[in-house]
Write a protein that holds these residues in place. Structure first.
Motif, PDB file in Angstrom:
ATOM      1  N   UNK A 279      28.797  51.259  39.801  1.00 25.87           N
ATOM      2  CA  UNK A 279      29.982  51.763  40.481  1.00 25.87           C
ATOM      3  C   UNK A 279      31.201  50.911  40.183  1.00 25.87           C
ATOM      4  N   UNK A 280      32.375  51.522  40.278  1.00 27.18           N
ATOM      5  CA  UNK A 280      33.594  50.794  39.951  1.00 27.18           C
ATOM      6  C   UNK A 280      33.944  49.752  41.000  1.00 27.18           C
ATOM      7  N   UNK A 281      33.393  49.880  42.189  1.00 27.51           N
ATOM      8  CA  UNK A 281      33.671  48.869  43.208  1.00 27.51           C
ATOM      9  C   UNK A 281      33.152  47.497  42.840  1.00 27.51           C
ATOM     10  N   UNK A 282      32.087  47.428  42.035  1.00 30.98           N
ATOM     11  CA  UNK A 282      31.512  46.148  41.621  1.00 30.98           C
ATOM     12  C   UNK A 282      32.546  45.288  40.898  1.00 30.98           C
ATOM     13  N   UNK A 283      33.491  45.944  40.165  1.00 36.87           N
ATOM     14  CA  UNK A 283      34.453  45.182  39.370  1.00 36.87           C
ATOM     15  C   UNK A 283      35.812  45.060  40.060  1.00 36.87           C
ATOM     16  N   UNK A 284      35.906  45.461  41.329  1.00 39.67           N
ATOM     17  CA  UNK A 284      37.178  45.334  42.054  1.00 39.67           C
ATOM     18  C   UNK A 284      37.210  44.064  42.897  1.00 39.67           C
ATOM     19  N   UNK A 285      36.572  43.028  42.425  1.00 37.20           N
ATOM     20  CA  UNK A 285      36.545  41.725  43.070  1.00 37.20           C
ATOM     21  C   UNK A 285      37.221  40.709  42.150  1.00 37.20           C
ATOM     22  N   UNK A 286      37.590  39.545  42.663  1.00 43.49           N
ATOM     23  CA  UNK A 286      38.252  38.554  41.800  1.00 43.49           C
ATOM     24  C   UNK A 286      37.465  38.231  40.539  1.00 43.49           C
ATOM     25  N   UNK A 287      36.143  38.197  40.631  1.00 47.61           N
ATOM     26  CA  UNK A 287      35.309  37.976  39.451  1.00 47.61           C
ATOM     27  C   UNK A 287      34.507  39.237  39.144  1.00 47.61           C
ATOM     28  N   UNK A 288      35.215  40.361  39.161  1.00 46.61           N
ATOM     29  CA  UNK A 288      34.567  41.645  38.930  1.00 46.61           C
ATOM     30  C   UNK A 288      33.993  41.800  37.542  1.00 46.61           C
ATOM     31  N   UNK A 289      34.679  41.258  36.533  1.00 46.14           N
ATOM     32  CA  UNK A 289      34.140  41.358  35.174  1.00 46.14           C
ATOM     33  C   UNK A 289      32.851  40.557  35.053  1.00 46.14           C
ATOM     34  N   UNK A 290      32.786  39.403  35.687  1.00 44.12           N
ATOM     35  CA  UNK A 290      31.534  38.629  35.679  1.00 44.12           C
ATOM     36  C   UNK A 290      30.405  39.429  36.326  1.00 44.12           C
ATOM     37  N   UNK A 291      30.717  40.162  37.400  1.00 40.53           N
ATOM     38  CA  UNK A 291      29.696  40.995  38.032  1.00 40.53           C
ATOM     39  C   UNK A 291      29.118  41.994  37.037  1.00 40.53           C
ATOM     40  N   UNK A 292      30.005  42.719  36.344  1.00 42.82           N
ATOM     41  CA  UNK A 292      29.539  43.743  35.414  1.00 42.82           C
ATOM     42  C   UNK A 292      28.796  43.098  34.242  1.00 42.82           C
TER      43      UNK A 292
END
Length: 628
Positions: A279-292
């Motif tokens: 989901x796109x919410x995973x990458x809407x955090x300060x380190x969202x790219x690291x999450x993905x």
């Protein structure tokens, strides 16, 4: 037969019937993805066309209010001001085009503004961090054809609520479960995915990367190898990262019980046909790219990339199979402004922005720090807003130009989920005082003497079609075209020059924020962002709290509460959600500021680690009992 232009991955093919009672819409049963059904957003759309709230003629600001105007008067004013600023310095012109409609005819505005040398924007309010993450790992943005989900032997919904964001994906998941395919959902907000997953792993907001790395550590500790290492450029560095913390340390950082993590890791170990839908919410955090990137890495080491029925599903470029006409002699480009930080950048721009054109976007409602952005927008001398309703952005305009909407004009549309191109057909005429975006831009170009070699809309649409694809009339007869593209991404290697995958090699601790609770502003199942009529916006705003959170603050269901952020505040009533992670509070996004529902008034400007995307979910708030 037409194609939906809403900002949605499903890109439904729609069968339309105009009856005495209005327009009837149903999903096309012959379309390979739509399969005969569609969502509530589409079914309710004819109500937008006929709404008494709709703007049906141009309006010009007069004092504190507006007065109606003819198109001639409105365009005289717009073109006069645009030419004046252009002569002085084209960097004083800013244009923002959102995805209120995904039709390619809207790209004519980009053509015009590029020819003028105006400022655009960079960055994103939606998916840029995830795109940058996939590109960093794989070399370009791609994924398996979504029909491959039907071949999965296991499914992970990672931060994905398809019942709200993609009903056809939700249907695929339901069909899979009926065949006995196990489904695990990873989310800080389990309630929306109840009934869609066999197991829900609740994670602390923003810490998905720690869970993914913790699962990798569990796989290593069980004796598994990080496979297929020969397809990666840096497996040793990634294994060092995974081993830099114990499984307990990784899981402690994301508040996930070991049993849940072991179940998730076992799912990945069981079959390479594990489909991971992010989901796109995973990458809407300060380190969202690291999450993905961490989720992508887990899918890689489990061997699910390049496999039928496996893969990581994020999105694809919506314009991959379409052309974007560009001026043959563009003006010198002006440096763009950072879109998610526009509240901060607009007042600091040098030279100052003196003319702004906003289309397809309720910018002042949807961008972070909405109140500050509205104040900065009002300081721009001339503000042109193309909008069909009195949104927050339209209410701050100098000139409002009313566009034709979906079902009222011809267009084309690509998909950011599947390799298809759809014909958009005119079903009914627009109101007499409304014009298509393309026609508005073409007239402005003519008045300014800008080269615009497209005599009509069909000429523009034909220029957007790929040479090797169907021509415009053939596409209209068929309704859509499936564009040849590999159904399984990465089976022959990755898009980096050496053909190898790139692991992330470091992660950051999740920032705590100045206030106690993460503020999750989540998609509504029945509306797309702020595309709602006033009567469709329930009031007051509801804020969901975990029982422990409510008890700690002395709050009960139905109590009034003030949500105070670092840049603004909102008033709401409490709703108790026993499944929500206690470290966050959740509200539905998209409600209008003018109705007291504009959640981005409490969201500060924060930008993701990659992709220059708005880190909405990095916002923190406190709750104060009381309120109006």
């Amino acid at each position: 037969m037409t194609t939906c232009t809403l900002d949605c991955p499903d890109r439904c093919s729609i069968v339309c019937r105009v009856e005495a009672g209005g327009i009837r819409l149903r999903g096309n049963p012959d379309h390979p993805y739509t399969r005969g059904f569609t969502c509530a957003k589409i079914r309710r759309y004819p109500g937008r066309l006929a709404s008494p709230h709709r703007i049906r003629e141009p309006w010009i600001r007069s004092g504190e209010g507006f007065r109606p105007a003819s198109w001639e008067e409105a365009l005289d004013l717009v073109c006069g001001e645009l030419e004046r600023v252009r002569r002085d310095d084209p960097r004083g012109i800013l244009w923002v085009r959102g995805a209120g409609s995904m039709g390619v005819s809207k790209g004519a505005l980009d053509y015009l503004m590029t020819a003028l040398g105006a400022r655009g924007t960079r960055g994103a309010l939606c998916d840029g961090a995830g795109i940058a993450a996939v590109e960093a790992d794989a070399g370009r943005l791609d994924m398996n054809d979504p029909l491959q989900i039907d071949r999965a032997e296991a499914i992970v919904l990672w931060g994905k609520n398809p019942k709200a964001s993609s009903v056809h994906t939700a249907a695929q998941v339901n069909r899979a479960r009926s065949r006995g395919v196990p489904v695990v959902a990873v989310t800080p907000d389990p309630s929306p995915v109840q009934g869609l997953a066999d197991r829900v792993v609740r994670v602390r907001p923003g810490t998905d990367r720690f869970l993914a790395l913790g699962c990798c550590r569990l796989l290593l500790d069980s004796g598994a190898r990080l496979r297929p290492a020969d397809r990666a450029a840096n497996p040793e560095a990634f294994e060092a990262l995974v081993r830099s913390r114990t499984a307990e340390e990784w899981l402690g950082a994301c508040d996930v019980a070991r049993a849940d993590a072991e179940a998730l890791a076992a799912l990945y170990a069981r079959t390479r046909r594990t489909a991971t839908i992010v989901g796109w919410g995973v990458q809407r955090h300060p380190y969202g790219a690291e999450n993905v990137r961490a989720i992508h890495a887990l899918a890689f080491v489990a061997g699910t990339l390049g496999v039928e029925g496996g893969g990581v599903y994020f999105n694809i470029p919506s314009s991959r199979h379409l052309n974007r006409p560009r001026p043959s002699t563009p003006a010198a480009p002006s440096p763009p402004l950072l879109l998610p930080a526009l509240a901060r950048e607009l007042p600091r721009a040098r030279p100052p922005v003196r003319f702004a054109w906003v289309a397809g976007s309720n910018l002042l409602n949807q961008a972070p720090d909405a109140k500050a952005l509205a104040e900065a927008f009002l300081r721009v001398e001339t503000r042109v807003v193309v909008d069909a309703f009195w949104t927050e952005t339209a209410r701050h305009a100098t000139v409002v130009l009313p566009p034709a909407l979906w079902l009222e004009e011809e267009d084309l549309v690509g998909s950011y989920w599947a390799n298809v191109v759809g014909a958009v057909r005119q079903v009914v005429d627009p109101p007499e005082g409304c014009r298509g975006d393309f026609e508005i831009v073409a007239e402005v170009a003519r008045r300014l003497g800008v080269e615009f070699p497209f005599p009509d809309r069909d000429a523009w649409l034909s220029a957007c079609l790929p040479v090797q694809g169907p021509d415009l009339e053939a596409l209209r007869r068929r309704g859509w075209a499936v564009v040849p593209w590999p159904e399984v991404a990465w089976s022959e290697g990755f898009a980096h020059p050496d053909g190898r995958f790139r692991f992330l090699e470091a992660v950051h601790d999740e920032p705590s924020g100045p206030l106690p609770f993460r503020f999750l502003t989540l998609i509504r199942p029945a509306a797309l962002h702020s595309q709602m009529l006033p009567e469709e916006q329930p009031r007051p705003l509801e804020v969901r709290l975990a029982p422990a959170t409510a008890e700690g603050l002395g709050l009960a269901a139905g109590d009034p509460v003030r949500i105070a952020g670092t840049v603004g505040e909102l008033e709401a009533v409490v709703r108790i959600d026993p499944l929500l992670h206690p470290g966050c509070v959740a509200v539905p996004r998209g409600g209008w500021v003018s109705l007291g529902l504009g959640v981005n008034e409490a969201v500060p400007v924060l930008v993701t680690d990659l992709g220059e995307t708005a880190a909405y979910y990095g916002a923190t708030v406190r709750l104060e009992p009381g309120g109006g």
